[in-house]
Scaffold this active site. Structure first.
Site, short mmCIF file in Angstrom:
data_model
loop_
_atom_site.label_atom_id
_atom_site.label_comp_id
_atom_site.label_asym_id
_atom_site.label_seq_id
_atom_site.Cartn_x
_atom_site.Cartn_y
_atom_site.Cartn_z
CG ASP A 320 -4.25 -11.16 -20.50
OD1 ASP A 320 -3.55 -10.59 -21.34
OD2 ASP A 320 -4.95 -10.56 -19.66
CD GLU A 349 0.60 -10.03 -21.08
OE1 GLU A 349 0.65 -8.99 -21.72
OE2 GLU A 349 -0.36 -10.31 -20.34
#
Ligand SMILES: [Ca+2]
Ligand SMILES: [Ca+2]
Length: 438
Positions: A320, A349
């Site tokens: 993330d 990400e």
């Protein structure tokens, strides 16, 4: 009884709770939690294991014990002795055999189709774990969109045939680790325990069991992890190990939020102020920003990712908020992971819809040279963006309609490895591709 108020020497927990023999990196960090544990002397007795250092932090309630494991050290129980005022507290720390060699861990790749789901919202397979008085929030409420809804790992396991029938080959769940946080933590991005699956979703054993079952059905499991921040109810924020454990630690007087502008990474003219605010500012108040430049924090996080690979047998990691964490620290993590697990895969990400930006983050990119992220797979936010514009646009004009998609794909020349760019239509942070029923 004054003496009893000091130096209890009681150990609440040691993280990781066990480790594995035969890892490439001989160093093992143990994070020991306990009231006044820092005033302990530590000794180790086990063939092939030596004490390399003991680090006291600012808080007396943590102790970092670094061990060195010889190459041929055998699985077994390492005797650790914590001594306070001549009182000995002996712990037996387990070193386990690995079930596979690092190179035998094969990650997902471009041949896989991933199905993304949010465990709290997918299926409730066990109503007995819905409410848990030891966690926040303690109850479920399906009428409240921000509350927990009771979905769990058992619910996912009940539907493995469904995924097979859909034709998907891998599952990516939003994070499964404990989020004991009031408010909307059902998504799982505010970790309060890096070594424990949230009890409302299931146990660590259930997670491992689900992965074993998924493998039997030819399904891979990608674990979502967050190194950039934890949850504000994590013990580390309540009792900071040290001030440099977090960025902008003086949050009560001077709260600094990230500006969410990720371009200072690549802008040759970016100001230091913009970079620091982006990189070190907190994601939100409930997600304190971890300082990966602190080598102890980084070692903790690296070990945590290796532990889940070894323990649960995951087939990949989705990291993330990748660009919000320190570039060099993350590159070190990826280098070590790629060395230990050369056939594994991690996708990061990095939310920016320009292909050049995404390409910068991929392993061996000339755009980032001489630095190297060592991150094998990046997410194609450009494709996501163009696809969502094109879907409602009937046009043959260049730069409009489906030409947008073509015009995005031509930038494959920027990627060192265009086959490791994960295309997607939507995700948990975006509107649904097919729209919403109002
Ligand atoms: Ca449940
Ligand atoms: Ca950060």
């Amino acid at each position: 009884m004054v003496a009893a108020m000091h130096a209890t020497g009681k150990i609440d927990k040691i993280e990781p709770s066990f480790w594995y023999v035969g890892m490439k990196n001989p160093e093992l960090q143990l994070m020991v939690y306990g009231e006044n544990i820092a005033s302990s002397d530590v000794s180790v007795r086990y063939p092939g294991v030596s004490l390399s250092s003991v680090i006291k932090l600012e808080s007396p309630n943590y102790l970092l014990v670094y061990l060195t494991l010889d190459k041929d050290v055998k699985a077994g129980k390492v005797e650790l002795t914590f001594t306070q005022k001549n009182k000995k507290n002996i712990k037996y720390y387990e070193l386990k055999q690995r079930s596979k060699k690092g190179c035998e861990r094969i990650g997902f790749d471009a041949s896989d189709v991933l199905y993304m789901l949010m465990p709290d919202r997918f299926a409730n397979g066990n109503q007995n774990n819905d409410n848990n008085k030891t966690l926040s929030p303690a109850t479920t409420d399906r009428q409240d969109p921000n509350a927990r809804h009771g979905g769990d790992l058992a619910g996912i396991q009940n539907h493995l045939d469904y995924f097979n029938n859909l034709g998907v080959t891998a599952l990516w769940f939003t994070p499964v680790l404990e989020n004991s946080m009031n408010g909307g933590s059902y998504h799982g991005y505010a970790t309060t325990n890096y070594y424990k699956v949230d009890s409302r979703l299931g146990t660590n054993d259930e997670y491992k069991g689900l992965i074993d079952k998924a493998h039997e059905k030819g399904l891979k499991i990608v674990m979502d992890m967050i190194f950039n921040h934890c949850g504000s109810e994590h013990p580390w924020l309540i009792d900071m190990p040290s001030h440099d454990w977090f960025n902008f630690p003086d949050y009560e007087k001077n709260f600094v939020q990230t500006n969410f502008k990720l371009t200072p990474h690549i802008d040759p003219y970016a100001s230091d102020y913009d970079f620091k605010t982006m990189n070190d500012g907190w994601f939100v108040r409930t997600m304190p920003d971890l300082n990966q430049r602190n080598p102890h924090v980084l070692r903790y996080l690296i070990q945590n990712s290796f532990w889940w690979i070894e323990y649960a047998g995951i087939d990949g990691i989705r990291m993330d908020t990748y660009p919000y964490a320190d570039f060099d620290a993350m590159a070190k993590w990826m280098k070590e992971l790629n060395e230990e697990y050369p056939n594994f895969n991690v996708v990061g990400e990095s939310w920016n819809t320009e292909p050049a930006y995404t390409a910068y983050w991929q392993k061996d990119s000339k755009l980032a040279a001489p630095r190297n992220s060592n991150l094998k797979t990046v997410m194609d936010f450009s494709f996501f963006d163009k696809m969502n514009q094109a879907k409602n646009e009937e046009s043959n004009e260049d730069g409009k309609g489906l030409n947008r998609i073509y015009n995005s794909f031509v930038y494959d020349f920027l990627y060192p490895n265009p086959l490791s760019v994960m295309a997607f239509l939507d995700n948990h942070d975006t509107n649904r591709f097919f729209g919403r029923w109002e």
